[in-house]
Scaffold this motif. Structure first.
Motif, mmCIF file in Angstrom:
data_model
loop_
_atom_site.group_PDB
_atom_site.id
_atom_site.type_symbol
_atom_site.label_atom_id
_atom_site.label_comp_id
_atom_site.label_asym_id
_atom_site.label_seq_id
_atom_site.Cartn_x
_atom_site.Cartn_y
_atom_site.Cartn_z
ATOM 1 N N GLY A 38 41.833 -23.138 13.190
ATOM 2 C CA GLY A 38 41.812 -23.788 11.721
ATOM 3 C C GLY A 38 40.252 -24.016 11.584
ATOM 4 N N LEU A 59 45.202 -22.277 4.996
ATOM 5 C CA LEU A 59 44.758 -22.666 6.220
ATOM 6 C C LEU A 59 46.019 -22.919 7.221
ATOM 7 C CD1 LEU A 59 41.206 -24.018 6.755
ATOM 8 C CD2 LEU A 59 43.140 -24.771 8.264
ATOM 9 N N VAL A 61 42.855 -18.383 1.289
ATOM 10 C CA VAL A 61 41.708 -18.827 2.141
ATOM 11 C C VAL A 61 40.517 -18.044 1.770
ATOM 12 C CG1 VAL A 61 40.731 -18.636 4.285
ATOM 13 C CG2 VAL A 61 43.115 -19.807 3.951
ATOM 14 N N LEU A 68 38.915 -20.514 10.397
ATOM 15 C CA LEU A 68 39.250 -20.189 9.035
ATOM 16 C C LEU A 68 38.517 -20.926 8.059
ATOM 17 C CD1 LEU A 68 43.218 -19.748 9.304
ATOM 18 C CD2 LEU A 68 41.497 -18.072 8.552
ATOM 19 N N PHE A 82 48.622 -28.838 11.031
ATOM 20 C CA PHE A 82 47.673 -30.050 10.592
ATOM 21 C C PHE A 82 48.643 -30.859 9.460
ATOM 22 C CE2 PHE A 82 44.735 -26.502 11.265
ATOM 23 C CZ PHE A 82 44.519 -26.840 12.544
ATOM 24 N N ALA A 108 35.390 -19.334 7.318
ATOM 25 C CA ALA A 108 35.706 -18.074 6.520
ATOM 26 C C ALA A 108 35.441 -18.480 5.035
ATOM 27 C CB ALA A 108 36.855 -17.411 7.037
ATOM 28 N N THR A 109 36.334 -19.715 4.641
ATOM 29 C CA THR A 109 36.438 -19.936 3.373
ATOM 30 C C THR A 109 34.761 -20.334 2.843
ATOM 31 O OG1 THR A 109 36.761 -22.449 3.716
ATOM 32 C CG2 THR A 109 38.741 -20.786 3.725
ATOM 33 N N GLY A 147 29.568 -16.502 -3.330
ATOM 34 C CA GLY A 147 29.314 -16.297 -4.899
ATOM 35 C C GLY A 147 27.890 -16.393 -5.212
ATOM 36 N N VAL A 178 47.189 -21.069 10.570
ATOM 37 C CA VAL A 178 47.209 -21.441 11.872
ATOM 38 C C VAL A 178 48.790 -21.856 12.351
ATOM 39 C CG1 VAL A 178 46.359 -23.613 13.193
ATOM 40 C CG2 VAL A 178 45.026 -22.527 11.393
ATOM 41 N N MET A 194 32.893 -17.690 2.030
ATOM 42 C CA MET A 194 33.091 -16.977 0.738
ATOM 43 C C MET A 194 32.814 -17.873 -0.336
ATOM 44 S SD MET A 194 34.563 -14.355 1.475
ATOM 45 C CE MET A 194 35.117 -13.417 -0.218
ATOM 46 N N PHE A 195 32.700 -19.159 0.098
ATOM 47 C CA PHE A 195 32.179 -20.317 -1.085
ATOM 48 C C PHE A 195 30.475 -20.142 -1.135
ATOM 49 C CE2 PHE A 195 30.821 -24.703 -1.785
ATOM 50 C CZ PHE A 195 31.839 -24.725 -3.008
ATOM 51 N N PRO A 227 37.808 -19.934 -2.410
ATOM 52 C CA PRO A 227 36.479 -20.693 -2.518
ATOM 53 C C PRO A 227 35.568 -19.947 -3.488
ATOM 54 C CG PRO A 227 37.099 -20.057 -0.335
ATOM 55 C CD PRO A 227 38.317 -19.550 -1.209
ATOM 56 N N VAL A 228 35.661 -18.733 -3.678
ATOM 57 C CA VAL A 228 34.773 -17.861 -4.787
ATOM 58 C C VAL A 228 35.106 -18.652 -6.098
ATOM 59 C CG1 VAL A 228 34.110 -15.614 -5.711
ATOM 60 C CG2 VAL A 228 34.998 -15.776 -3.293
ATOM 61 N N LEU A 264 32.764 -12.588 -10.663
ATOM 62 C CA LEU A 264 33.060 -13.666 -9.887
ATOM 63 C C LEU A 264 34.842 -14.345 -10.077
ATOM 64 C CD1 LEU A 264 29.872 -15.584 -9.414
ATOM 65 C CD2 LEU A 264 31.001 -14.007 -7.643
ATOM 66 N N ILE A 323 33.255 -21.925 -6.423
ATOM 67 C CA ILE A 323 31.700 -21.967 -6.672
ATOM 68 C C ILE A 323 31.478 -21.429 -7.977
ATOM 69 C CG2 ILE A 323 31.202 -19.563 -5.877
ATOM 70 C CD1 ILE A 323 29.132 -22.585 -5.050
#
Lengths: 231, 539
Positions: free
Chosen positions: A41, B176, B210, A44, B111, A47-48, A55, B180, A51-52, B214-215, B248, B218
């Protein structure tokens, strides 16, 4: 098996000793599985995070290629000494974090706590130096939007450089602050004696996060500070 | 099994605890799935109302129902609500939450608390967007193109952007959690290639969530910061580039189309296998095609920008890559068709939705090839052809799959059956209404009617009237399940653990499932769709 019994009746191997571990959550079979899930977890999540930040990194690199001159000028106004000191501080904090994780694996509670404290002190030191640098930028009118001034050609492009500088280092600092929050929780848990040799997953995955934030800085430092230093 | 014993009182996830707190603080993935079902259903109604108003405005050529400004806000809010608040969360958050753990034989997601958090995050983000709506709406289009969104628009871009940013984290956390869970919590014997194809689709979708979301996050933050502090990243006055925003934005938002369609494809695989009583033809190919779509999906964003100022060579590469996505999509369609061949097909409600999906998705996919071709794209860019194309994929595809899955798993989720005749009528009405709504739009677009205009020349009226008429038929098609599914909660016949005679671990546990899904951890010994053996035994 009767249907109305509590969750513990659902653990398949009732003879296995770790099943009674208080750290084991009801939906996992054993601590190994729980550890694997938590670690995956966190990887991963990192990994996000890549990517965040990705940009902003792409935006930075595009404009760096488009405007090499102005960006070199703007980059040279950053305080390379403070940047270097901060890099050393942060790498050292990664070392002490790794030592804390190691101490947790060998179940040395006091060592875990002291290494965590050292890590957090170094983290706070990093943020302190960073704020001083921000203050300098403020004094030099290099903060976009607040009476921005820049000597040299194409000041509006320097504005773009400083926008990205504050966006990227600000986002990094935010991650540091979150990291400090996480470490305080881990410190509290260590103080309460929550970790055992069999289960210290939270220390490990917080360590992963801390190292990740460190690595982001390892990319930010050359990109922002060292660009065009050779001239 | 005897229905009398089934009707006896039994503890399951719905009646294990009572009271509001037992729902709002639950960590049970099934209850969280239902929380999502309630929320996104409300958002669907909201988005549907906006859609209805758009269609009413377009009934007549002059812009007489709403002003141009209001119209801009209507299509923007329709897009934002339907995409970010309904389609993207729909299948993963409802059916994924409910069935991913059950289908792999786990007691919960990896989770559970994070799972509950993702619902709260979704609702908080939703509130921001609702706030943007009640304070006058947003007029940028759901794509928030700069520089309009960062400099010119006076509407409430900030609240909508913050809402979308927050809701993005909900997708990330859900994705996520699924990855998992699928990696670490499969029951003994549940190997990767014994997993139902729905799980492969969920896995591929989660990868996109995932890595893509996030792209977008941002990017949206940058828009908000640029609005607030004039950062200049997208502003040419500072040397910034508005096209960077589009790159983007579409880096996420094109893959987001696959977030919407892949889960539906997974459901359709389940339905086709269950209702033709056959193993899915080319199981491995269908499984890998999901991953291939996820991977290719990240490489095609440029086809949204063919006319936005891209070099002709860049456009050619994106055109070729876009054609490539058609390959795994076609693999799926051909394999479903091959599965149907010589199957003992029964036309129950979920199957009708699945067949509708195949038809509509095929039309939507083929017209996607038109749009990937540079020359045709230049002709139909920003016309109703594009509108029709993506509605065929997102409504004809994603929503049909969602409804098919909802009907298929409804007995498992609630323990009750719905009236199958009404279900079949609803499926057919939806299918017909859908085609009547959106097929004329292909012609309209080809003839040159631009999208996002609230008035149009009189020669387009006939087709627009057809389209609006179709929209009302489609509206009835969506209203019917809402009524009979609610009805079934109280009056529906008891379903039993496996009303369809389907394969899969979810059908081996009672309906509704107990809190920890299985009384004993199941052991898997055969492939996901071993219907052949069942059929042989029956014969």
């Amino acid at each position: 098996m009767p249907k109305h019994e509590s969750s513990s009746a659902l653990v398949p191997d009732e003879n296995a000793a770790p099943a009674s571990d208080p750290a084991l959550r009801h939906h996992f079979d054993d601590l190994a599985q729980q550890h694997e899930a938590a670690t995956l977890g966190m990887w991963l999540f990192l990994a996000t995070e890549v990517m965040f930040f990705g940009g902003l990194f792409s935006a930075y690199m595009i404009y760096r290629v488009w405007y090499p001159g102005t960006w070199g000028d703007a980059s040279r106004t950053l305080d390379i000494t403070l940047g270097t000191v901060n890099t050393i501080v942060l790498i050292t904090s990664s070392l002490t974090m790794a030592l804390a994780v190691h101490a947790a694996a060998t179940n040395e509670r006091r060592k875990v706590m002291s290494f965590l404290v050292v890590t957090m002190v170094l983290g706070v030191a990093f943020l302190g130096i960073k704020s001083f640098e921000y203050y300098q930028k403020f004094a030099e009118h290099h903060v976009p939007g607040l009476d921005f001034r820049f000597e040299g050609q194409a000041p509006e492009r320097a504005n773009l450089f400083f926008s990205l500088y504050f966006a990227m280092t600000g986002l990094h600092a935010l991650h540091m602050i979150i990291g400090l929050g996480i470490l305080s929780v881990i410190l509290y848990m260590a103080w309460r004696g929550r970790f055992t040799e069999a289960w210290h997953t939270p220390v490990e995955i917080s360590g992963l996060y801390w190292h990740f934030v460190d690595i982001i800085w390892i990319f930010l430092f050359p990109l922002l500070y060292l660009v065009d230093r050779h001239r | 099994m005897d229905t009398d014993t089934l009707a006896l009182p039994r503890t399951h996830y719905l009646n294990a605890e009572f009271g509001l707190a037992s729902w709002l603080l639950t960590t049970d993935h099934k209850r969280i799935g239902l929380l999502f079902l309630g929320s996104i259903s409300m958002f669907f109604v909201l988005g549907g109302i906006f859609a209805g108003m758009i269609r009413l405005e377009l009934l007549t050529p002059p812009g007489d129902l709403v002003s141009d400004d209001t119209y801009n806000k209507l299509f923007t809010m329709h897009g934002i609500v339907m995409i970010f608040m309904f389609l993207i969360p729909s299948i993963p958050s409802v059916m994924g939450n409910f069935f991913v753990p059950i289908m792999i034989g786990a007691r919960d997601l990896a989770f559970p608390r994070l799972n509950l958090l993702s619902w709260y995050i979704f609702m908080i983000g939703g509130c921001f967007t609702l706030y943007a709506i009640v304070t006058g709406g947003v007029d940028t289009g759901w794509t928030f193109y700069t520089p309009f969104s960062t400099m010119a628009s006076t509407s409430n871009v900030m609240a909508a952007a913050v809402g979308i940013f927050i809701m993005g984290f909900s997708s990330i956390l859900t994705g996520l959690n699924f990855i998992v869970t699928i990696h670490t919590m499969r029951a003994p014997g549940m190997t990767w290639f014994r997993m139902p194809l729905f799980l492969w689709a969920m896995y591929a979708t989660s990868l996109i969530n995932v890595l893509g979301t996030p792209v977008l996050a941002i990017t949206i933050v940058s828009v908000a910061l640029e609005r607030a502090f004039h950062l200049g990243i997208f502003d040419p006055a500072y040397g910034g580039d508005p096209l960077l925003f589009q790159h983007l934005f579409w880096f996420y938002s094109h893959p987001a189309v696959y977030i919407m369609i892949l889960p539906s494809m997974g459901i359709v695989s389940e339905l086709i296998a269950a209702f033709s009583r056959k193993n899915i033809f080319g199981y491995t190919f269908v499984a890998f095609s999901s991953l291939a779509i996820a991977v290719f999906g990240f490489l095609v964003w440029g086809h949204h920008m063919f006319v936005a100022g891209m070099s002709v060579y860049g456009a050619m590469i994106f055109s070729v890559l876009s054609f490539l996505v058609a390959v795994p999509s076609a693999v799926k369609v051909f394999n479903w068709t091959a599965t149907l061949y010589k199957g003992s097909v029964s036309y129950q409600t979920p199957m009708l939705y699945a067949l509708g999906f195949i038809g509509l998705f095929t039309i939507g996919g083929l017209t996607g090839l038109f749009l990937a071709s540079l020359g045709i794209d230049v002709h139909v860019t920003d016309t109703y052809f594009v509108v029709a194309h993506f509605h065929y994929i997102m409504v004809g595809g994603a929503l049909m799959g969602y409804l098919g899955g909802l009907h298929y798993w409804w007995p498992k989720m609630t323990g009750r059956m719905y009236p199958d005749l009404w279900g079949r009528v609803a499926a057919v009405v939806t299918f017909l209404g859908f085609n009547l709504t959106f097929f004329p739009q292909f012609i309209l677009g080809y003839l040159g009617m631009p999208r996002r205009y609230h008035a149009y020349p009189p020669e387009f009226q006939a087709l627009n009237v057809l389209s609006t008429a179709g929209a009302s038929v489609m509206g009835i098609g969506y209203l019917m399940p809402a009524i009979y599914l609610f009805w079934s909660l109280k009056y529906g016949p008891i379903a039993g653990p496996n009303p369809w005679g389907a394969k899969g671990l979810e059908w081996t546990t009672p309906s509704p499932p107990p809190t920890f899904n299985f009384d004993e951890t199941p052991v898997v010994t055969e492939p996901a769709y071993a219907y052949d053996t069942v059929e042989k035994k029956l014969a």
